[in-house]
Design an enzyme around this catalytic site. Structure first.
Site, PDB file in Angstrom:
ATOM      1  N   GLN A  34      71.144  54.082  19.756  1.00 41.71           N
ATOM      2  CA  GLN A  34      69.729  53.778  19.922  1.00 41.71           C
ATOM      3  C   GLN A  34      69.002  53.938  18.584  1.00 41.71           C
ATOM      4  O   GLN A  34      69.158  54.945  17.895  1.00 41.71           O
ATOM      5  CB  GLN A  34      69.108  54.692  20.998  1.00 41.71           C
ATOM      6  CG  GLN A  34      67.684  54.365  21.355  1.00 41.71           C
ATOM      7  CD  GLN A  34      67.500  52.967  21.960  1.00 41.71           C
ATOM      8  OE1 GLN A  34      68.395  52.432  22.593  1.00 41.71           O
ATOM      9  NE2 GLN A  34      66.338  52.384  21.756  1.00 41.71           N
TER      10      GLN A  34
ATOM     11  N   LYS B 123      68.530  51.865  30.111  1.00 39.47           N
ATOM     12  CA  LYS B 123      69.819  51.199  29.870  1.00 39.47           C
ATOM     13  C   LYS B 123      70.905  51.786  30.785  1.00 39.47           C
ATOM     14  O   LYS B 123      71.699  51.068  31.376  1.00 39.47           O
ATOM     15  CB  LYS B 123      70.215  51.321  28.386  1.00 39.47           C
ATOM     16  CG  LYS B 123      69.342  50.441  27.491  1.00 39.47           C
ATOM     17  CD  LYS B 123      69.536  50.697  26.003  1.00 39.47           C
ATOM     18  CE  LYS B 123      68.515  49.857  25.209  1.00 39.47           C
ATOM     19  NZ  LYS B 123      68.637  50.001  23.759  1.00 39.47           N
TER      20      LYS B 123
ATOM     21  N   ASP C  92      75.024  45.309  20.749  1.00 39.04           N
ATOM     22  CA  ASP C  92      73.670  45.083  20.234  1.00 39.04           C
ATOM     23  C   ASP C  92      73.636  43.880  19.289  1.00 39.04           C
ATOM     24  O   ASP C  92      72.554  43.396  18.951  1.00 39.04           O
ATOM     25  CB  ASP C  92      73.186  46.323  19.463  1.00 39.04           C
ATOM     26  CG  ASP C  92      72.197  47.156  20.262  1.00 39.04           C
ATOM     27  OD1 ASP C  92      71.466  46.573  21.076  1.00 39.04           O
ATOM     28  OD2 ASP C  92      72.158  48.376  20.047  1.00 39.04           O
TER      29      ASP C  92
END
Ligand code: GUN
Length: 282
Positions: free
Chosen positions: A95, A51, A118
């Protein structure tokens, strides 16, 4: 035919790179993504590294915060609150999964909707369910782009989703429903799963079990998208037994090189959208 997410993602990344240059010229700053990782799960560390590399590739600024397993939850929440206030930060990502003992829901609730790149927050999921999508979870959004890439009209198709996680299965089912598919969701308690998967025109597999879907579970000509990433004997494989299933399909995505790269390109897309809308609201 193979759907190489890597190739589909590369086109998206090119567009994001151009738009990022325009953004920087117009607003005098780079879109910025903050990534938080807790613990030392090697797979999570790889995803986070990818990422951050993605950010560099398209010209974003990235901030990364690494916490040891056992760091008090309040410390992590305080960091998220500070990033939420920071006007130079456009996206905040924690995460997942978090190590045991952390309250995922409580931690994520501190990410404001406008920085939830997200798409995991209750209001972003709610908007998706109402078919008024704002930020959509990266992996399911990437799968929709891959399906779009096949050129197949999704209207009226029977889509079967294996897995009901909040991060993939549920938003995936909603996106397919919004695209006028008839949707079935299967999960660990589903009875006679193969009878259902054999009816699928589109089969999206996110069940987290290596090579779980075998040829006898798939209809001839189906489109199969494999979201799974498993490591078996040091080698990556998906949730689909690729070698036996591929010959039956019209399209199938490989692992690696399938959904994985799409997730990252959609994360960068969501971050750029967040940066633009935050500037427009100033
Ligand atoms: N873990 C696995 N996939 C994802 C994702 O898309 N976002 C986050 N934050 N964690 C993940």
């Amino acid at each position: 035919m193979l759907i190489y997410g890597k190739e589909v993602a590369a086109k998206t990344l090119e567009k994001i790179t151009v738009e990022t240059q325009e953004f920087c010229q117009r607003y005098g700053r780079k879109p910025t993504l903050a990534v938080i990782i807790v613990g030392e799960d090697p797979a999570s560390q790889t995803y986070v590294r990818n990422k951050i590399n993605g950010c560099k590739q398209v010209g974003f600024n990235s901030l990364s915060y690494e916490y040891a397993d056992g760091t008090p939850q309040d410390e992590i929440i305080a960091q998220i609150k500070s990033l939420a206030e920071d006007q130079s930060v456009d996206g905040i990502l924690v995460q997942l999964p978090l190590p045991k003992g952390y309250d995922e829901e409580k931690i994520l609730a501190n990410i404001p909707d406008s920085k939830d790149v997200d798409g995991f927050n209750a209001s972003n999921i709610g908007c998706l369910c109402l078919n008024r999508p704002r930020t959509v979870s990266c992996t399911p959004l990437g799968v929709m782009h891959m399906l779009d890439h096949t050129g197949v009209d999704l209207t009226g198709k029977h889509a079967v989703v294996l897995g009901r996680s909040n991060t993939v299965g549920k938003p995936m089912a909603m996106l397919l429903l919004n695209a006028n598919c008839t949707v079935t969701v299967c999960h660990s308690k589903t009875k006679n799963m193969a009878e259902l998967t054999k009816q699928a025109d589109i089969l999206v597999v996110a069940i987290g079990k290596p090579k779980f879907v075998t040829a006898d579970m798939v209809k001839d000509g189906a489109i199969v998208i494999d979201v799974g990433i498993n490591r078996v004997d040091g080698k990556l494989c998906g949730d689909v037994d690729f070698d036996s299933v591929a010959p039956k399909t019209s399209f199938i995505s490989p692992v690696p090189g399938g959904v994985g790269p799409m997730t990252i390109s959609m994360l960068l897309f969501n971050t750029l959208m967040s940066a633009k809308s935050r500037e427009n609201e100033r």
